[in-house]
Write a protein that holds these residues in place. Sequence first.
Motif, mmCIF file in Angstrom:
data_model
loop_
_atom_site.group_PDB
_atom_site.id
_atom_site.type_symbol
_atom_site.label_atom_id
_atom_site.label_comp_id
_atom_site.label_asym_id
_atom_site.label_seq_id
_atom_site.Cartn_x
_atom_site.Cartn_y
_atom_site.Cartn_z
ATOM 1 N N LEU A 189 31.060 13.078 -9.477
ATOM 2 C CA LEU A 189 31.162 12.678 -11.010
ATOM 3 C C LEU A 189 32.580 13.199 -11.388
ATOM 4 O O LEU A 189 33.343 12.890 -12.242
ATOM 5 C CB LEU A 189 30.355 13.159 -11.770
ATOM 6 C CG LEU A 189 30.156 12.783 -13.340
ATOM 7 C CD1 LEU A 189 30.144 11.154 -13.353
ATOM 8 C CD2 LEU A 189 28.711 13.506 -13.783
ATOM 9 N N CYS A 190 33.166 14.389 -11.114
ATOM 10 C CA CYS A 190 34.362 14.813 -11.168
ATOM 11 C C CYS A 190 35.455 14.044 -10.729
ATOM 12 O O CYS A 190 36.646 14.051 -11.303
ATOM 13 C CB CYS A 190 34.739 16.358 -10.417
ATOM 14 S SG CYS A 190 33.524 17.518 -10.913
ATOM 15 N N ALA A 191 35.366 12.949 -9.898
ATOM 16 C CA ALA A 191 36.197 12.010 -9.762
ATOM 17 C C ALA A 191 36.386 10.861 -10.289
ATOM 18 O O ALA A 191 37.374 10.106 -10.435
ATOM 19 C CB ALA A 191 36.149 11.559 -8.461
ATOM 20 N N ALA A 192 35.590 10.685 -11.509
ATOM 21 C CA ALA A 192 35.385 9.508 -12.344
ATOM 22 C C ALA A 192 36.799 9.231 -12.815
ATOM 23 O O ALA A 192 37.293 8.095 -13.115
ATOM 24 C CB ALA A 192 34.412 9.582 -13.262
ATOM 25 N N PRO A 193 37.541 10.127 -13.747
ATOM 26 C CA PRO A 193 38.790 9.786 -14.335
ATOM 27 C C PRO A 193 39.627 9.368 -13.451
ATOM 28 O O PRO A 193 40.664 8.512 -13.879
ATOM 29 C CB PRO A 193 39.199 11.206 -14.933
ATOM 30 C CG PRO A 193 37.870 12.203 -15.027
ATOM 31 C CD PRO A 193 36.886 11.630 -13.896
ATOM 32 N N HIS A 194 39.916 9.772 -12.341
ATOM 33 C CA HIS A 194 40.599 9.334 -11.463
ATOM 34 C C HIS A 194 40.568 7.865 -10.637
ATOM 35 O O HIS A 194 41.616 7.176 -10.527
ATOM 36 C CB HIS A 194 40.975 10.408 -9.898
ATOM 37 C CG HIS A 194 41.895 10.062 -9.122
ATOM 38 N ND1 HIS A 194 43.163 10.227 -9.166
ATOM 39 C CD2 HIS A 194 41.753 9.384 -7.761
ATOM 40 C CE1 HIS A 194 43.845 9.936 -8.220
ATOM 41 N NE2 HIS A 194 43.170 9.379 -7.260
ATOM 42 N N VAL A 195 39.170 7.846 -10.283
ATOM 43 C CA VAL A 195 38.840 6.448 -9.631
ATOM 44 C C VAL A 195 38.844 5.383 -10.673
ATOM 45 O O VAL A 195 39.227 4.092 -10.396
ATOM 46 C CB VAL A 195 37.571 6.708 -9.105
ATOM 47 C CG1 VAL A 195 36.704 5.471 -8.720
ATOM 48 C CG2 VAL A 195 37.576 7.601 -7.925
ATOM 49 N N GLY A 196 38.183 5.559 -11.927
ATOM 50 C CA GLY A 196 38.351 4.596 -12.842
ATOM 51 C C GLY A 196 37.346 3.492 -12.406
ATOM 52 O O GLY A 196 36.143 3.847 -11.792
ATOM 53 N N ASP A 197 37.508 2.239 -12.772
ATOM 54 C CA ASP A 197 36.604 1.210 -12.641
ATOM 55 C C ASP A 197 36.698 0.456 -11.379
ATOM 56 O O ASP A 197 37.225 -0.909 -11.276
ATOM 57 C CB ASP A 197 36.579 0.191 -13.772
ATOM 58 C CG ASP A 197 35.348 -1.006 -13.707
ATOM 59 O OD1 ASP A 197 34.347 -0.363 -13.309
ATOM 60 O OD2 ASP A 197 35.625 -1.959 -14.467
ATOM 61 N N GLU A 198 36.784 0.905 -10.332
ATOM 62 C CA GLU A 198 37.005 0.353 -8.951
ATOM 63 C C GLU A 198 36.206 1.085 -7.912
ATOM 64 O O GLU A 198 35.900 2.052 -8.032
ATOM 65 C CB GLU A 198 38.394 0.351 -8.600
ATOM 66 C CG GLU A 198 39.169 1.686 -8.296
ATOM 67 C CD GLU A 198 40.461 1.502 -8.123
ATOM 68 O OE1 GLU A 198 40.844 1.467 -6.783
ATOM 69 O OE2 GLU A 198 41.439 1.687 -9.099
ATOM 70 N N PRO A 199 35.745 0.349 -6.876
ATOM 71 C CA PRO A 199 35.061 1.155 -5.680
ATOM 72 C C PRO A 199 35.782 1.983 -5.163
ATOM 73 O O PRO A 199 37.148 1.796 -4.978
ATOM 74 C CB PRO A 199 34.569 -0.248 -4.962
ATOM 75 C CG PRO A 199 35.394 -1.207 -5.433
ATOM 76 C CD PRO A 199 36.000 -1.190 -6.518
ATOM 77 N N PHE A 200 35.122 3.003 -4.391
ATOM 78 C CA PHE A 200 35.755 3.950 -3.680
ATOM 79 C C PHE A 200 35.000 4.476 -2.777
ATOM 80 O O PHE A 200 34.032 4.462 -2.551
ATOM 81 C CB PHE A 200 36.264 5.135 -4.754
ATOM 82 C CG PHE A 200 34.976 5.757 -5.414
ATOM 83 C CD1 PHE A 200 34.649 7.022 -4.825
ATOM 84 C CD2 PHE A 200 34.088 5.085 -6.186
ATOM 85 C CE1 PHE A 200 33.341 7.662 -5.380
ATOM 86 C CE2 PHE A 200 33.229 5.878 -6.806
ATOM 87 C CZ PHE A 200 32.571 7.054 -6.409
ATOM 88 N N ALA A 201 35.738 5.305 -1.827
ATOM 89 C CA ALA A 201 35.043 5.932 -0.739
ATOM 90 C C ALA A 201 34.813 7.441 -0.855
ATOM 91 O O ALA A 201 35.607 7.895 -1.765
ATOM 92 C CB ALA A 201 35.618 5.733 0.805
#
Length: 300
Positions: free
Chosen positions: A119-131
Amino acid sequence: MTHARRRISKAVIPAAGLGTRFLPATKATPKEMLPVVDKPAIQYVVEEAVQAGLTDVLMITGRNKRPLEDHFDRNYELEEALRRKGDASRLARVQESSNLGTMHYVRQGDPKGLGHAVLCAAPHVGDEPFAVLLGDDLIDARDPLLSRMVDIQRRRGGSVIALLEVDPSQIHLYGCAAVKPTDAQDVVEVTGLVEKPDPAEAPSNYAVIGRYVLDPAIFDVLRETPPGRGGEIQLTDALQALAAEPGLGGPVHGVVFKGRRYDTGDRGDYLRAIVRLACEREDLGPDFRAWLRRYVTEEM
């Protein structure tokens, strides 16, 4: 809404754990920096992400993890010393880690579990799939698990997790998936997940290992996920919610992995990983294998 057609470019690596199984070695050294032969374990993980095309890497760190940032940064003094000595080989190896990808870091202030770290990654990842790649699991570069998972996510949407068949007596050490087959031999649909079940109650012997390709809907689910096993926010619980209600963020599929994996979070498997990788190295293998044969046959 799912994102099956979105190109995945971001990898998240949770690395805030204390490494208590390796004390006292990890008292002042991050467990991710422990060497596997002559390269820290975390570098293998970053290399795997980059090899799969994920060159934007976010590391979730904590206190006393600054050496992780230093390792993937330039070290001008060391580079200049090697350059003056004409040691081109070691210079290239030193520069290799700082040229892998674009590195970012954020601290997990409170150790609230893997789900909270993601969840800490949410601001960096945004609205796209990620690994998400866990640093304790090393996947042999000759067995490209992550690229297969990225391909499945692009074609089927939703989220994809890595599964490994284990002895039923060992399933209590892992998250466990209930599955049903699909039209692909190595892909299953995940219908349920449970974190570290009692072997008698486990829905299968399919263990969740440390590779995930996630739909961004996971963030909304994690925000509503209460603490679970161990009082921590479990990523497994959030994935269970997605599997139970695909409309939240698409289906959850699993790629059944049959390749080479090293659990460097376990002391015994960490040693086995070093021995196996050293034996397979062209520069170290011949002499090391010869010594190992003598040791096993003559001294044990």
